[in-house]
Design an enzyme around this catalytic site. Structure first.
Site, PDB file in Angstrom:
ATOM      1  N   HIS A  14       0.846  -1.184   0.000  1.00 47.12           N
ATOM      2  CA  HIS A  14       0.000   0.000   0.000  1.00 47.12           C
ATOM      3  C   HIS A  14       0.883   1.235   0.000  1.00 47.12           C
ATOM      4  O   HIS A  14       2.099   1.146   0.011  1.00 47.12           O
ATOM      5  CB  HIS A  14      -0.983   0.002   1.188  1.00 47.12           C
ATOM      6  CG  HIS A  14      -0.370   0.319   2.512  1.00 47.12           C
ATOM      7  ND1 HIS A  14      -0.981   1.139   3.430  1.00 47.12           N
ATOM      8  CD2 HIS A  14       0.801  -0.037   3.091  1.00 47.12           C
ATOM      9  CE1 HIS A  14      -0.230   1.239   4.512  1.00 47.12           C
ATOM     10  NE2 HIS A  14       0.845   0.535   4.330  1.00 47.12           N
ATOM     11  N   CYS A  23       5.945   6.425   4.526  1.00 44.44           N
ATOM     12  CA  CYS A  23       4.800   5.618   4.091  1.00 44.44           C
ATOM     13  C   CYS A  23       4.036   6.241   2.922  1.00 44.44           C
ATOM     14  O   CYS A  23       3.096   5.640   2.408  1.00 44.44           O
ATOM     15  CB  CYS A  23       3.858   5.343   5.262  1.00 44.44           C
ATOM     16  SG  CYS A  23       4.592   4.242   6.479  1.00 44.44           S
ATOM     17  N   HIS A  27       4.969   0.573  -0.597  1.00 45.52           N
ATOM     18  CA  HIS A  27       5.751  -0.345   0.229  1.00 45.52           C
ATOM     19  C   HIS A  27       4.840  -1.484   0.675  1.00 45.52           C
ATOM     20  O   HIS A  27       3.635  -1.460   0.457  1.00 45.52           O
ATOM     21  CB  HIS A  27       6.350   0.378   1.442  1.00 45.52           C
ATOM     22  CG  HIS A  27       5.319   0.899   2.392  1.00 45.52           C
ATOM     23  ND1 HIS A  27       4.551   2.010   2.135  1.00 45.52           N
ATOM     24  CD2 HIS A  27       4.915   0.455   3.604  1.00 45.52           C
ATOM     25  CE1 HIS A  27       3.723   2.233   3.136  1.00 45.52           C
ATOM     26  NE2 HIS A  27       3.920   1.294   4.055  1.00 45.52           N
ATOM     27  N   HIS A  29       3.981  -4.840   3.670  1.00 44.38           N
ATOM     28  CA  HIS A  29       4.091  -5.369   5.024  1.00 44.38           C
ATOM     29  C   HIS A  29       3.677  -6.832   5.020  1.00 44.38           C
ATOM     30  O   HIS A  29       2.880  -7.257   4.199  1.00 44.38           O
ATOM     31  CB  HIS A  29       3.133  -4.648   5.990  1.00 44.38           C
ATOM     32  CG  HIS A  29       3.340  -3.184   6.113  1.00 44.38           C
ATOM     33  ND1 HIS A  29       4.337  -2.640   6.894  1.00 44.38           N
ATOM     34  CD2 HIS A  29       2.672  -2.141   5.569  1.00 44.38           C
ATOM     35  CE1 HIS A  29       4.266  -1.324   6.828  1.00 44.38           C
ATOM     36  NE2 HIS A  29       3.264  -0.989   6.025  1.00 44.38           N
ATOM     37  N   HIS A  71      -1.272 -10.574  -0.970  1.00 45.32           N
ATOM     38  CA  HIS A  71      -0.396 -10.302  -2.109  1.00 45.32           C
ATOM     39  C   HIS A  71      -1.049  -9.352  -3.116  1.00 45.32           C
ATOM     40  O   HIS A  71      -0.903  -9.512  -4.322  1.00 45.32           O
ATOM     41  CB  HIS A  71       0.066 -11.599  -2.780  1.00 45.32           C
ATOM     42  CG  HIS A  71       1.159 -12.258  -2.019  1.00 45.32           C
ATOM     43  ND1 HIS A  71       0.911 -13.055  -0.921  1.00 45.32           N
ATOM     44  CD2 HIS A  71       2.503 -12.225  -2.173  1.00 45.32           C
ATOM     45  CE1 HIS A  71       2.059 -13.489  -0.433  1.00 45.32           C
ATOM     46  NE2 HIS A  71       3.045 -12.997  -1.167  1.00 45.32           N
ATOM     47  N   GLU A 130       0.676  -4.317  11.719  1.00 47.43           N
ATOM     48  CA  GLU A 130       1.301  -3.861  10.480  1.00 47.43           C
ATOM     49  C   GLU A 130       2.783  -4.226  10.474  1.00 47.43           C
ATOM     50  O   GLU A 130       3.375  -4.455   9.424  1.00 47.43           O
ATOM     51  CB  GLU A 130       1.111  -2.359  10.333  1.00 47.43           C
ATOM     52  CG  GLU A 130       1.472  -1.843   8.973  1.00 47.43           C
ATOM     53  CD  GLU A 130       1.101  -0.395   8.795  1.00 47.43           C
ATOM     54  OE1 GLU A 130       0.067  -0.134   8.153  1.00 47.43           O
ATOM     55  OE2 GLU A 130       1.835   0.472   9.296  1.00 47.43           O
TER      56      GLU A 130
END
Length: 140
Positions: A14, A23, A27, A29, A71, A130
């Protein structure tokens, strides 16, 4: 009343367009998701003594949350820049998933709670990590 919970792990990308830190960039997580449900025990039948079969809980979370988000690039459909990134990724046959607000852990936890509640699960809490040291919790 009893509470049971199951944990899941999934990967997702996201960005937070307009954020004042790192952010703002695309990127990813590895998220950890805990879904807690609450209710009374079944008193008879094959699920006697259970709030819910963990396999049924897993199937529901997979169907309504993970199959869409794992994904994928999750993005804010109301944000022009994030929508442009999603269009590019879709053109490249990559998986995307839109929600109509910023993709913070807080908003995603509420989205998951509301989605599972609408699907009929007696969800009482969503906990979404996260990172290994940062999580958000949403309950009604």
């Amino acid at each position: 009343m009893f509470k049971i919970a199951k944990e899941f792990s999934f990967d997702m990308a996201h960005m937070l367009d307009g954020h004042d830190g790192k952010c703002k960039n695309l990127h990813g997580h590895t998220y950890k998701l805990q879904v807690e449900i609450s209710g009374d025990l079944y008193v008879e039948g094959p699920k006697s003594g259970m709030v819910m079969d963990y396999a049924d809980l897993k199937a529901s979370v997979n169907e309504h949350i993970l199959n869409h988000m794992d994904h994928a690039f999750i993005y804010d459909s109301t944000n022009e820049r994030e929508s442009q990134v999603a269009t590019l990724l879709n053109d490249l046959n990559s998986k995307t998933f839109a929600i109509p607000y910023r993709t913070t852990a807080e908003n995603m936890a509420k989205y998951m709670f509301d989605t599972l509640k609408t699907a009929g699960l007696p969800v009482s809490l969503i906990r979404l990590w996260e990172t290994p040291t940062s999580y958000c919790e949403y309950s009604s």
